[in-house]
Write a protein that holds these residues in place. Structure first.
Motif, PDB file in Angstrom:
ATOM      1  N   ALA A  78      13.295 -30.823 -26.886  1.00 31.99           N
ATOM      2  CA  ALA A  78      14.507 -30.031 -26.670  1.00 31.99           C
ATOM      3  C   ALA A  78      14.660 -28.976 -27.755  1.00 31.99           C
ATOM      4  N   ALA A  79      14.340 -29.333 -28.994  1.00 33.66           N
ATOM      5  CA  ALA A  79      14.432 -28.377 -30.094  1.00 33.66           C
ATOM      6  C   ALA A  79      13.454 -27.227 -29.884  1.00 33.66           C
ATOM      7  N   ALA A  80      12.282 -27.526 -29.362  1.00 33.81           N
ATOM      8  CA  ALA A  80      11.294 -26.479 -29.092  1.00 33.81           C
ATOM      9  C   ALA A  80      11.794 -25.525 -28.011  1.00 33.81           C
ATOM     10  N   VAL A  81      12.451 -26.053 -27.001  1.00 31.84           N
ATOM     11  CA  VAL A  81      12.999 -25.205 -25.937  1.00 31.84           C
ATOM     12  C   VAL A  81      14.092 -24.297 -26.509  1.00 31.84           C
ATOM     13  N   VAL A  82      14.936 -24.827 -27.382  1.00 32.25           N
ATOM     14  CA  VAL A  82      15.996 -24.024 -28.001  1.00 32.25           C
ATOM     15  C   VAL A  82      15.386 -22.939 -28.889  1.00 32.25           C
ATOM     16  N   GLY A  83      14.338 -23.272 -29.625  1.00 32.23           N
ATOM     17  CA  GLY A  83      13.664 -22.274 -30.451  1.00 32.23           C
ATOM     18  C   GLY A  83      13.091 -21.137 -29.632  1.00 32.23           C
ATOM     19  N   LYS A  84      12.489 -21.488 -28.506  1.00 28.64           N
ATOM     20  CA  LYS A  84      11.934 -20.463 -27.616  1.00 28.64           C
ATOM     21  C   LYS A  84      13.045 -19.596 -27.028  1.00 28.64           C
ATOM     22  N   LEU A  85      14.145 -20.240 -26.599  1.00 26.04           N
ATOM     23  CA  LEU A  85      15.276 -19.509 -26.018  1.00 26.04           C
ATOM     24  C   LEU A  85      15.894 -18.529 -27.013  1.00 26.04           C
ATOM     25  N   VAL A  86      16.139 -18.990 -28.238  1.00 29.81           N
ATOM     26  CA  VAL A  86      16.782 -18.120 -29.217  1.00 29.81           C
ATOM     27  C   VAL A  86      15.853 -16.965 -29.601  1.00 29.81           C
ATOM     28  N   ALA A  87      14.553 -17.206 -29.632  1.00 25.03           N
ATOM     29  CA  ALA A  87      13.603 -16.131 -29.933  1.00 25.03           C
ATOM     30  C   ALA A  87      13.583 -15.092 -28.815  1.00 25.03           C
ATOM     31  N   GLU A  88      13.620 -15.535 -27.569  1.00 21.56           N
ATOM     32  CA  GLU A  88      13.644 -14.601 -26.441  1.00 21.56           C
ATOM     33  C   GLU A  88      14.909 -13.757 -26.458  1.00 21.56           C
ATOM     34  N   ARG A  89      16.046 -14.396 -26.755  1.00 21.52           N
ATOM     35  CA  ARG A  89      17.312 -13.667 -26.806  1.00 21.52           C
ATOM     36  C   ARG A  89      17.349 -12.696 -27.986  1.00 21.52           C
ATOM     37  N   ALA A  90      16.721 -13.073 -29.077  1.00 19.07           N
ATOM     38  CA  ALA A  90      16.644 -12.175 -30.227  1.00 19.07           C
ATOM     39  C   ALA A  90      15.773 -10.969 -29.904  1.00 19.07           C
ATOM     40  N   LYS A  91      14.653 -11.195 -29.243  1.00 17.09           N
ATOM     41  CA  LYS A  91      13.777 -10.091 -28.845  1.00 17.09           C
ATOM     42  C   LYS A  91      14.518  -9.130 -27.917  1.00 17.09           C
ATOM     43  N   ALA A  92      15.315  -9.687 -27.001  1.00 19.13           N
ATOM     44  CA  ALA A  92      16.094  -8.853 -26.086  1.00 19.13           C
ATOM     45  C   ALA A  92      17.134  -8.025 -26.843  1.00 19.13           C
ATOM     46  N   ALA A  93      17.629  -8.561 -27.963  1.00 22.54           N
ATOM     47  CA  ALA A  93      18.604  -7.841 -28.782  1.00 22.54           C
ATOM     48  C   ALA A  93      17.931  -6.906 -29.785  1.00 22.54           C
ATOM     49  N   GLY A  94      16.603  -6.874 -29.798  1.00 22.75           N
ATOM     50  CA  GLY A  94      15.872  -5.973 -30.681  1.00 22.75           C
ATOM     51  C   GLY A  94      15.626  -6.524 -32.071  1.00 22.75           C
ATOM     52  N   ILE A  95      15.603  -7.842 -32.206  1.00 22.77           N
ATOM     53  CA  ILE A  95      15.408  -8.483 -33.506  1.00 22.77           C
ATOM     54  C   ILE A  95      14.004  -9.082 -33.548  1.00 22.77           C
ATOM     55  N   ASP A  96      13.236  -8.711 -34.583  1.00 20.08           N
ATOM     56  CA  ASP A  96      11.882  -9.234 -34.740  1.00 20.08           C
ATOM     57  C   ASP A  96      11.747 -10.155 -35.950  1.00 20.08           C
ATOM     58  N   LYS A  97      12.504  -9.857 -37.033  1.00 18.91           N
ATOM     59  CA  LYS A  97      12.400 -10.617 -38.277  1.00 18.91           C
ATOM     60  C   LYS A  97      13.729 -11.284 -38.598  1.00 18.91           C
ATOM     61  N   VAL A  98      13.653 -12.538 -39.031  1.00 23.45           N
ATOM     62  CA  VAL A  98      14.842 -13.287 -39.432  1.00 23.45           C
ATOM     63  C   VAL A  98      14.541 -14.054 -40.717  1.00 23.45           C
ATOM     64  N   CYS A  99      15.592 -14.513 -41.397  1.00 23.58           N
ATOM     65  CA  CYS A  99      15.410 -15.460 -42.492  1.00 23.58           C
ATOM     66  C   CYS A  99      15.949 -16.811 -41.993  1.00 23.58           C
ATOM     67  N   PHE A 100      15.224 -17.866 -42.278  1.00 21.02           N
ATOM     68  CA  PHE A 100      15.481 -19.187 -41.696  1.00 21.02           C
ATOM     69  C   PHE A 100      16.412 -19.988 -42.595  1.00 21.02           C
TER      70      PHE A 100
END
Length: 125
Positions: A78-100
């Motif tokens: 489930a955590a992996a699915v959430v990670g994939k989802l948040v990355a896709e939504r970030a890409k759609a918002a134009g975000i490539d780099k984050v700090c964890f």
């Protein structure tokens, strides 16, 4: 220590670890913060710009789309699915780099699975 004193001691340790991690991180417009919250049944991720105090993208295991797809939200899958989802939504918002921002959690188990899935989906941190 027993009872209430032990609980307060553990909460104090958790807050100290959280402050230790958080004082080194600051999400900006160029590199927002990927903040994680983990409970016993669910996991949530938000991408936050601390300069403007706004959430740019988010995902969690309580969303109806996740519920239909996976069901239970308290495991590494489930955590992996959430990670994939948040990355896709970030890409759609134009975000490539984050700090964890792992908060007070060890980089292990569900936290690591979420981070690895977000990296595989294209986020850089």
């Amino acid at each position: 220590m027993k009872g209430k004193n032990q609980r307060l001691h553990v909460q104090g340790q958790r807050l100290r670890r959280q402050r230790h991690v958080r004082k080194k991180l600051h999400g900006s417009a160029e590199r927002p913060r990927l903040a994680i919250f983990r409970s016993s049944k669910h996991i949530y991720a938000q991408i936050i710009n601390d300069d403007s105090a706004t959430t740019l993208a988010s995902a969690g295991t309580v969303e109806p789309s996740f519920r239909q797809e996976s069901g239970y939200g308290g495991n590494k899958a489930a955590a992996a699915v959430v990670g994939k989802l948040v990355a896709e939504r970030a890409k759609a918002a134009g975000i490539d780099k984050v700090c964890f921002d792992r908060r007070s959690y060890k980089y292990h188990g569900r936290i690591q699975a979420l981070a690895d899935a977000a990296r595989e989906a294209g986020l850089e941190f």
